[in-house]
Write a protein that holds these residues in place. Structure first.
Motif, mmCIF file in Angstrom:
data_model
loop_
_atom_site.group_PDB
_atom_site.id
_atom_site.type_symbol
_atom_site.label_atom_id
_atom_site.label_comp_id
_atom_site.label_asym_id
_atom_site.label_seq_id
_atom_site.Cartn_x
_atom_site.Cartn_y
_atom_site.Cartn_z
ATOM 1 N N LEU A 179 1.444 6.528 -7.112
ATOM 2 C CA LEU A 179 0.352 7.371 -7.624
ATOM 3 C C LEU A 179 0.617 8.846 -7.324
ATOM 4 O O LEU A 179 0.431 9.722 -8.187
ATOM 5 N N ALA A 180 1.062 9.138 -6.096
ATOM 6 C CA ALA A 180 1.329 10.533 -5.726
ATOM 7 C C ALA A 180 2.537 11.078 -6.489
ATOM 8 O O ALA A 180 2.562 12.270 -6.847
ATOM 9 N N VAL A 221 -3.766 10.052 -1.415
ATOM 10 C CA VAL A 221 -3.042 10.278 -2.671
ATOM 11 C C VAL A 221 -3.169 11.749 -3.099
ATOM 12 O O VAL A 221 -2.190 12.389 -3.488
ATOM 13 N N THR A 253 -0.198 14.482 -3.312
ATOM 14 C CA THR A 253 0.049 15.097 -4.626
ATOM 15 C C THR A 253 -0.007 16.615 -4.532
ATOM 16 O O THR A 253 0.861 17.317 -5.066
ATOM 17 N N THR A 312 -7.690 7.326 -1.477
ATOM 18 C CA THR A 312 -7.695 8.349 -2.535
ATOM 19 C C THR A 312 -7.429 9.727 -1.956
ATOM 20 O O THR A 312 -6.690 10.532 -2.545
ATOM 21 N N GLU A 357 -1.060 1.400 5.750
ATOM 22 C CA GLU A 357 0.234 1.329 5.066
ATOM 23 C C GLU A 357 1.342 1.136 6.095
ATOM 24 O O GLU A 357 1.053 0.959 7.283
ATOM 25 N N THR A 361 4.559 9.369 3.195
ATOM 26 C CA THR A 361 3.395 8.473 3.092
ATOM 27 C C THR A 361 3.001 7.916 4.458
ATOM 28 O O THR A 361 1.852 7.511 4.661
ATOM 29 N N THR A 403 0.829 -1.206 0.000
ATOM 30 C CA THR A 403 0.000 0.000 0.000
ATOM 31 C C THR A 403 0.864 1.258 0.000
ATOM 32 O O THR A 403 0.558 2.247 -0.678
ATOM 33 N N GLU A 447 2.090 1.779 -3.481
ATOM 34 C CA GLU A 447 1.000 2.280 -4.328
ATOM 35 C C GLU A 447 0.748 3.767 -4.061
ATOM 36 O O GLU A 447 0.570 4.558 -5.005
ATOM 37 N N LEU A 448 0.725 4.129 -2.777
ATOM 38 C CA LEU A 448 0.543 5.536 -2.406
ATOM 39 C C LEU A 448 1.637 6.395 -3.041
ATOM 40 O O LEU A 448 1.361 7.443 -3.644
#
Length: 215
Positions: free
Chosen positions: A24-25, A89, A93, A86, A167, A157, A17, A20-21
């Motif tokens: 994507l970010a 993320v 971002t 989401t 996470e 994260t 996780t 993935e975080l």
């Protein structure tokens, strides 16, 4: 070692996780941060003002407050419903894009002005000059600070653990509930982050080596 082996069902999915975080970010930050950098050097005053205001506000706001806004305040606007992952993320971002913007802008400033003037004389538009001439050179010159910003993003994260995202930063809490040794667990979490950061460092050296030859 037993803490790790006995709780692989925590370490594996939770670190996945985290990755993935981060992924994507990182993609979102690189795209949005580069767009903000283009606004910062735009000849249109209102675009420059927007880019400057965004960077000034977000860069001086603690990341925790950005998370609090996305998780608790944004849902009250009833624009769109985001789950915790989401929202994390988006928060990462939004925050990291301000730093990416300044890194890219510093790279743009390293490109000789004469190149942009020559391209303008050939009839290229502002977008074509940035996209085809300036940005490729700028990104090559800012690889170390760019990777450093992404490493900071990777470590940031862990804040998502405080907002119900399962996470790596949340592993300690779950180990506590299982009665495991939390100190040993935290050492394994730290080792996991060292490995992930080492991967980014290898990518940095590879890009520097490849692009130093190309320049």
């Amino acid at each position: 070692m037993n803490v790790l082996l006995d709780n692989l069902d925590l370490f594996g999915p939770f670190f996945l996780t985290t990755i993935e975080l981060f992924a994507l970010a990182a993609v979102g930050s690189l795209i949005f941060g580069t767009f903000l950098a283009m606004l910062r050097v735009s000849p249109v005053p209102v675009f420059r003002a927007f880019g400057t205001a965004y960077v000034t506000i977000v860069r001086n706001t603690p990341l925790t407050l950005v998370f609090l806004f996305m998780v608790f305040a944004f849902p009250l606007l009833k624009v769109v419903k985001l789950d915790y992952f989401t929202a994390a993320v988006v928060a990462l971002t939004v925050y990291t894009s301000a730093f990416i913007c300044e890194v890219v802008r510093s790279g743009i400033n390293t490109v000789p002005v004469g190149q942009a003037e020559a391209a303008r004389a050939l009839g290229l538009t502002f977008t074509q000059i940035l996209g085809q001439i300036v940005l490729p050179q700028a990104l090559r010159s800012v690889v170390p600070p760019l990777i450093s910003t992404l490493i900071a993003l990777l470590k940031n994260t862990t804040i998502a653990a405080g907002f119900s995202v399962a996470e790596a930063g949340a592993i300690r809490q779950y180990l506590s509930e299982r009665g495991e040794n939390q100190l040993v667990g935290l050492l394994w979490v730290a080792l996991g982050f060292i490995i992930l950061v080492s991967v980014l460092s290898v990518v940095q050296r590879s890009l520097e080596k490849r692009w130093s030859v190309a320049r």
